[in-house]
Enzyme design. Structure first.
Site, PDB file in Angstrom:
ATOM      1  N   ARG A 137       0.804  -1.225   0.000  1.00 32.65           N
ATOM      2  CA  ARG A 137       0.000   0.000   0.000  1.00 32.65           C
ATOM      3  C   ARG A 137       0.836   1.273   0.000  1.00 32.65           C
ATOM      4  O   ARG A 137       0.413   2.302  -0.512  1.00 32.65           O
ATOM      5  CB  ARG A 137      -0.946  -0.002   1.197  1.00 32.65           C
ATOM      6  CG  ARG A 137      -2.187  -0.836   0.920  1.00 32.65           C
ATOM      7  CD  ARG A 137      -3.058  -0.967   2.125  1.00 32.65           C
ATOM      8  NE  ARG A 137      -2.297  -1.524   3.245  1.00 32.65           N
ATOM      9  CZ  ARG A 137      -2.798  -1.750   4.452  1.00 32.65           C
ATOM     10  NH1 ARG A 137      -4.043  -1.435   4.708  1.00 32.65           N
ATOM     11  NH2 ARG A 137      -2.070  -2.270   5.397  1.00 32.65           N
ATOM     12  N   LYS A 176       2.770 -19.252   5.218  1.00 32.51           N
ATOM     13  CA  LYS A 176       2.025 -19.658   6.393  1.00 32.51           C
ATOM     14  C   LYS A 176       1.709 -18.419   7.228  1.00 32.51           C
ATOM     15  O   LYS A 176       2.420 -17.440   7.067  1.00 32.51           O
ATOM     16  CB  LYS A 176       2.818 -20.673   7.218  1.00 32.51           C
ATOM     17  CG  LYS A 176       4.090 -20.087   7.859  1.00 32.51           C
ATOM     18  CD  LYS A 176       4.595 -20.946   8.980  1.00 32.51           C
ATOM     19  CE  LYS A 176       4.126 -20.504  10.329  1.00 32.51           C
ATOM     20  NZ  LYS A 176       4.980 -19.501  10.992  1.00 32.51           N
ATOM     21  N   ASP A 213       6.345 -24.055   3.175  1.00 28.72           N
ATOM     22  CA  ASP A 213       6.746 -24.307   4.554  1.00 28.72           C
ATOM     23  C   ASP A 213       8.262 -24.341   4.493  1.00 28.72           C
ATOM     24  O   ASP A 213       8.844 -25.288   3.945  1.00 28.72           O
ATOM     25  CB  ASP A 213       6.202 -25.650   5.056  1.00 28.72           C
ATOM     26  CG  ASP A 213       6.546 -25.861   6.521  1.00 28.72           C
ATOM     27  OD1 ASP A 213       7.743 -25.742   6.870  1.00 28.72           O
ATOM     28  OD2 ASP A 213       5.637 -26.126   7.330  1.00 28.72           O
ATOM     29  N   HIS A 214       8.899 -23.317   5.007  1.00 32.35           N
ATOM     30  CA  HIS A 214      10.321 -23.180   4.704  1.00 32.35           C
ATOM     31  C   HIS A 214      11.168 -24.293   5.333  1.00 32.35           C
ATOM     32  O   HIS A 214      12.301 -24.502   4.934  1.00 32.35           O
ATOM     33  CB  HIS A 214      10.845 -21.779   5.044  1.00 32.35           C
ATOM     34  CG  HIS A 214      11.082 -21.528   6.506  1.00 32.35           C
ATOM     35  ND1 HIS A 214      10.086 -21.184   7.372  1.00 32.35           N
ATOM     36  CD2 HIS A 214      12.212 -21.557   7.249  1.00 32.35           C
ATOM     37  CE1 HIS A 214      10.597 -21.027   8.580  1.00 32.35           C
ATOM     38  NE2 HIS A 214      11.894 -21.251   8.544  1.00 32.35           N
ATOM     39  N   LYS A 264      14.778 -26.830   3.919  1.00 37.30           N
ATOM     40  CA  LYS A 264      16.053 -27.023   4.635  1.00 37.30           C
ATOM     41  C   LYS A 264      16.694 -28.320   4.140  1.00 37.30           C
ATOM     42  O   LYS A 264      16.069 -29.375   4.132  1.00 37.30           O
ATOM     43  CB  LYS A 264      15.828 -27.078   6.154  1.00 37.30           C
ATOM     44  CG  LYS A 264      15.400 -25.729   6.723  1.00 37.30           C
ATOM     45  CD  LYS A 264      15.348 -25.766   8.234  1.00 37.30           C
ATOM     46  CE  LYS A 264      14.645 -24.536   8.814  1.00 37.30           C
ATOM     47  NZ  LYS A 264      15.454 -23.345   8.900  1.00 37.30           N
ATOM     48  N   GLU A 295      14.313 -22.092  19.982  1.00 35.86           N
ATOM     49  CA  GLU A 295      14.843 -20.781  19.587  1.00 35.86           C
ATOM     50  C   GLU A 295      15.215 -20.004  20.839  1.00 35.86           C
ATOM     51  O   GLU A 295      14.575 -20.166  21.882  1.00 35.86           O
ATOM     52  CB  GLU A 295      13.786 -19.989  18.833  1.00 35.86           C
ATOM     53  CG  GLU A 295      13.309 -20.657  17.586  1.00 35.86           C
ATOM     54  CD  GLU A 295      12.322 -19.774  16.845  1.00 35.86           C
ATOM     55  OE1 GLU A 295      12.773 -18.926  16.070  1.00 35.86           O
ATOM     56  OE2 GLU A 295      11.111 -19.896  17.097  1.00 35.86           O
ATOM     57  N   ASP A 304       2.185 -21.583  15.366  1.00 35.70           N
ATOM     58  CA  ASP A 304       3.323 -20.953  14.685  1.00 35.70           C
ATOM     59  C   ASP A 304       4.364 -21.976  14.232  1.00 35.70           C
ATOM     60  O   ASP A 304       4.994 -21.809  13.187  1.00 35.70           O
ATOM     61  CB  ASP A 304       3.978 -19.945  15.650  1.00 35.70           C
ATOM     62  CG  ASP A 304       5.052 -19.108  14.985  1.00 35.70           C
ATOM     63  OD1 ASP A 304       4.780 -18.564  13.900  1.00 35.70           O
ATOM     64  OD2 ASP A 304       6.167 -19.002  15.544  1.00 35.70           O
ATOM     65  N   HIS A 326       5.721 -26.533  10.659  1.00 43.09           N
ATOM     66  CA  HIS A 326       7.104 -27.009  10.517  1.00 43.09           C
ATOM     67  C   HIS A 326       7.343 -28.375  11.173  1.00 43.09           C
ATOM     68  O   HIS A 326       7.909 -29.278  10.573  1.00 43.09           O
ATOM     69  CB  HIS A 326       8.079 -25.999  11.128  1.00 43.09           C
ATOM     70  CG  HIS A 326       7.916 -24.608  10.602  1.00 43.09           C
ATOM     71  ND1 HIS A 326       7.582 -24.350   9.298  1.00 43.09           N
ATOM     72  CD2 HIS A 326       8.045 -23.383  11.191  1.00 43.09           C
ATOM     73  CE1 HIS A 326       7.512 -23.035   9.114  1.00 43.09           C
ATOM     74  NE2 HIS A 326       7.782 -22.433  10.248  1.00 43.09           N
ATOM     75  N   LYS A 365      10.165 -20.655  22.396  1.00 41.58           N
ATOM     76  CA  LYS A 365      10.971 -19.431  22.350  1.00 41.58           C
ATOM     77  C   LYS A 365      11.728 -19.339  23.674  1.00 41.58           C
ATOM     78  O   LYS A 365      11.315 -19.915  24.682  1.00 41.58           O
ATOM     79  CB  LYS A 365      10.068 -18.195  22.227  1.00 41.58           C
ATOM     80  CG  LYS A 365       9.165 -18.201  20.992  1.00 41.58           C
ATOM     81  CD  LYS A 365       9.844 -17.654  19.783  1.00 41.58           C
ATOM     82  CE  LYS A 365       8.897 -17.534  18.594  1.00 41.58           C
ATOM     83  NZ  LYS A 365       9.603 -17.466  17.303  1.00 41.58           N
ATOM     84  N   LYS A 394      19.580 -22.115  20.057  1.00 40.99           N
ATOM     85  CA  LYS A 394      18.823 -22.246  18.811  1.00 40.99           C
ATOM     86  C   LYS A 394      19.208 -23.588  18.224  1.00 40.99           C
ATOM     87  O   LYS A 394      20.382 -23.837  17.910  1.00 40.99           O
ATOM     88  CB  LYS A 394      19.229 -21.106  17.865  1.00 40.99           C
ATOM     89  CG  LYS A 394      18.857 -21.305  16.411  1.00 40.99           C
ATOM     90  CD  LYS A 394      17.565 -20.616  16.064  1.00 40.99           C
ATOM     91  CE  LYS A 394      17.194 -20.876  14.600  1.00 40.99           C
ATOM     92  NZ  LYS A 394      15.824 -20.537  14.290  1.00 40.99           N
TER      93      LYS A 394
HETATM   94  C1  BG6 Z   1       8.619 -19.051  11.417  1.00 41.39           C
HETATM   95  C2  BG6 Z   1       7.945 -18.673  12.700  1.00 41.39           C
HETATM   96  O1  BG6 Z   1       7.746 -19.752  10.581  1.00 41.39           O
HETATM   97  O2  BG6 Z   1       9.758 -19.867  11.707  1.00 41.39           O
HETATM   98  C3  BG6 Z   1       8.912 -17.952  13.637  1.00 41.39           C
HETATM   99  O3  BG6 Z   1       6.834 -17.833  12.424  1.00 41.39           O
HETATM  100  C4  BG6 Z   1      10.170 -18.757  13.827  1.00 41.39           C
HETATM  101  O4  BG6 Z   1       8.302 -17.660  14.891  1.00 41.39           O
HETATM  102  C5  BG6 Z   1      10.742 -19.233  12.493  1.00 41.39           C
HETATM  103  O5  BG6 Z   1      11.122 -17.927  14.492  1.00 41.39           O
HETATM  104  C6  BG6 Z   1      11.868 -20.212  12.713  1.00 41.39           C
HETATM  105  O6  BG6 Z   1      12.486 -20.509  11.492  1.00 41.39           O
HETATM  106  P1  BG6 Z   1      13.984 -21.031  11.456  1.00 41.39           P
HETATM  107  O7  BG6 Z   1      14.241 -21.330  10.020  1.00 41.39           O
HETATM  108  O8  BG6 Z   1      14.848 -19.931  11.995  1.00 41.39           O
HETATM  109  O9  BG6 Z   1      14.030 -22.245  12.343  1.00 41.39           O
END
Ligand code: BG6
Length: 497
Positions: free
Chosen positions: A54, A157, A186-187, A191, A225, A244, A249, A349, A354
């Site tokens: 926007r 997502k 879904d990233h 991986k 994380e 989330d 994931h 979290k 991590k």
């Molecule tokens: C996202 C979540 O999909 O994945 C986040 O919304 C999270 O809250 C993130 O931090 C984690 O991704 P990665 O690749 O860093 O494990």
């Protein structure tokens, strides 16, 4: 082309239209991913990346934002001014509210038509906006005549917030795009180490034969994380760890760990097997929630040597909230292969580190030649950081005795291997251009995942006690440990300690 293929050949010229182009995801992930693929020579120079949002920006001011984002989110050694300038030459901006039918649609249309592109030139519409806008954006793209036969739409997502809303999003988009052109991202599937689970399982007959209840005692899948809210309070507080991380994931990782051997690596063969796993999950609902699910919320503590505030204090206005920042649960898969094998999933979290990891705990042996029963071997698939696969085995001490010691029998993956994609979005964004959906989530998969997760959310809604607390910088509430203790199991950090 359907099978998994992250080939590094250049793709054909394309147009990538990003809705939500001024947002965090575009700046942190999407533009850097496209830049890296461009720098590696995979993206032809006459491709176009069109940002829409926007804000009233023009090409020049959007390019400056993009330049800044690359400076912040791409490693310095991968950036050089000349390549950045050439990349920014691909970037355009159209100020547009994609959810509204009025506005600058004609400008977007004529930009895409300019330069007389080939009739089969691929268009990718990437929706990085609030999901409740997806249906409206899909409708407008279609009704304004922007959707071609070689168009795809990529959905970030979360797809909905429960089964009903997920269905609405799917139906809304599905009215305007055929399912084979809808790419739900879904990233985690991008991986390398998650894809590698498929190779490990099905390319090594030894492992494949041991991959069942006879040999495996339990499985742990952890995505921890150290970060807290990262300024995303508005989104996160309405979501929580179950929606989330677990719904998408972690359940995706679970499907590749647990699926039956697919007939091929063809997208549908693979996804048929993944859906079967999701549909075989034993239901968790209010009747058995307490015994199988631990939810937590962090209070003040320490991470990385620094004191950090409680979740509630991080929320704007320090709002009271029962949102969970941690979930651990025991999932069971009702199939002959997995009967009685717990799959422990956890994500949180403000954990001590991590870490994303899959642990396959093999069963212990019988007492025998070497005295007491040998503990079962543990295969550890480290997804991040520093991807690795380890499988310690017992061997004899050197010398004239039969004392035993553990050695790591698998070579580590990671640094010595060539890093192809720095970020999981790189491969996936170009898979959408190639029309290769194997690593994207099909409609029935999303809905099956929500079908399993929604009763947990409903059960929680009725449970006024709210989440247990845990100190920031710890592995979650005591109830998470208790969940495993009941079965005589422990989380991996407790075994290692
Ligand atoms: C996202 C979540 O999909 O994945 C986040 O919304 C999270 O809250 C993130 O931090 C984690 O991704 P990665 O690749 O860093 O494990």
């Amino acid at each position: 082309m359907n099978a998994i293929s992250h080939s590094l050949e250049p793709v054909d010229s394309f147009d990538y239209v990003i809705f939500g182009a001024t947002g965090d995801l575009t700046m942190r992930k999407l533009l850097p991913a496209l830049y890296r693929r461009f720098a590696e020579g995979q993206v032809p120079e006459d491709s176009r990346i069109v940002g829409t949002a926007r804000s009233p920006l023009d090409d020049a001011s959007y390019r400056e934002r993009a330049r800044k984002a690359l400076g912040e989110h791409v490693r310095a050694e991968e950036l050089d001014d000349a390549t950045v300038d050439r990349f920014l030459g691909l970037v355009h901006y159209v100020s547009l509210n994609g959810a509204e039918s009025t506005g600058n649609w004609d400008a977007l249309k004529s930009l895409l038509a300019s330069g007389a592109p080939a009739a089969d030139r691929v268009r990718v519409f990437y929706l990085a906006t609030a999901p409740d806008l997806y249906g409206d954006i899909a409708r407008n793209v279609d009704e304004k005549g922007l959707r071609t036969d070689t168009s795809r739409i990529v959905l970030e997502k979360p797809i909905g917030t429960d089964l009903d809303t997920a269905r609405k999003v799917n139906e809304g988009v599905g009215r305007h795009f055929p399912e084979n052109s809808i790419f739900r991202i879904d990233h985690y599937l991008g991986k390398e180490a998650v894809q590698n689970i498929i190779a490990l399982r099905f390319a090594n007959p030894m492992l494949e034969r041991m991959w069942d209840r006879e040999s495996i005692e339990y499985v742990q899948i952890t995505a921890a994380e150290t970060v807290g809210l990262e300024g995303r309070g508005g989104y996160y507080d309405g979501s929580g760890a179950l929606r989330d991380m677990i719904q998408n994931h972690l359940l995706q990782v679970l499907t590749v760990v647990a699926m039956e051997r697919p007939a091929s690596l063809d997208a549908d063969a693979l996804r048929d097997e993944k859906v079967r796993v999701l549909k075989s999950l034993k239901p968790l609902d209010r009747a058995n929630l307490r015994a199988n699910v631990s939810r937590g919320q962090y209070v003040q503590g320490t991470t990385g040597g620094k004191p950090v505030p409680a979740y509630r204090e991080e929320l704007p206005g320090e709002t009271p909230s029962n949102t969970e920042t941690f979930v651990a649960l025991k999932a069971e898969i009702d199939t002959p292969r997995w009967q009685g094998v717990p799959f422990y999933l956890r994500s949180g979290k403000r954990m001590p580190e991590k870490l994303t990891e899959v642990v396959i705990q093999f069963r212990a042996g019988e007492p025998g030649l070497f005295g007491e029963a040998r503990p079962g071997s543990r295969l550890v698939i480290r997804v991040q950081p520093n991807e690795s696969v380890t499988l310690p085995l017992f061997v004899k001490h050197p010398g004239n005795s039969f004392g035993l010691e553990e050695v790591d029998a698998l070579s580590r993956l990671g640094e010595p291997r060539r890093v192809v994609f720095r970020d999981s979005y790189e491969g996936l964004m170009l898979d959408a251009v190639k029309g290769s959906p194997a690593l994207f989530v099909r409609k029935d998969e999303t809905e099956a995942a929500w079908q399993w997760v929604t009763p947990i959310l409903e059960g929680w809604r009725e449970d006024t006690a709210g989440p247990d607390t845990y100190e920031a910088g710890t592995w979650g509430p005591e109830s998470a440990r208790e969940l495993l203790r009941q079965a005589g199991h422990s989380w991996v950090e407790d075994i290692a300690a």
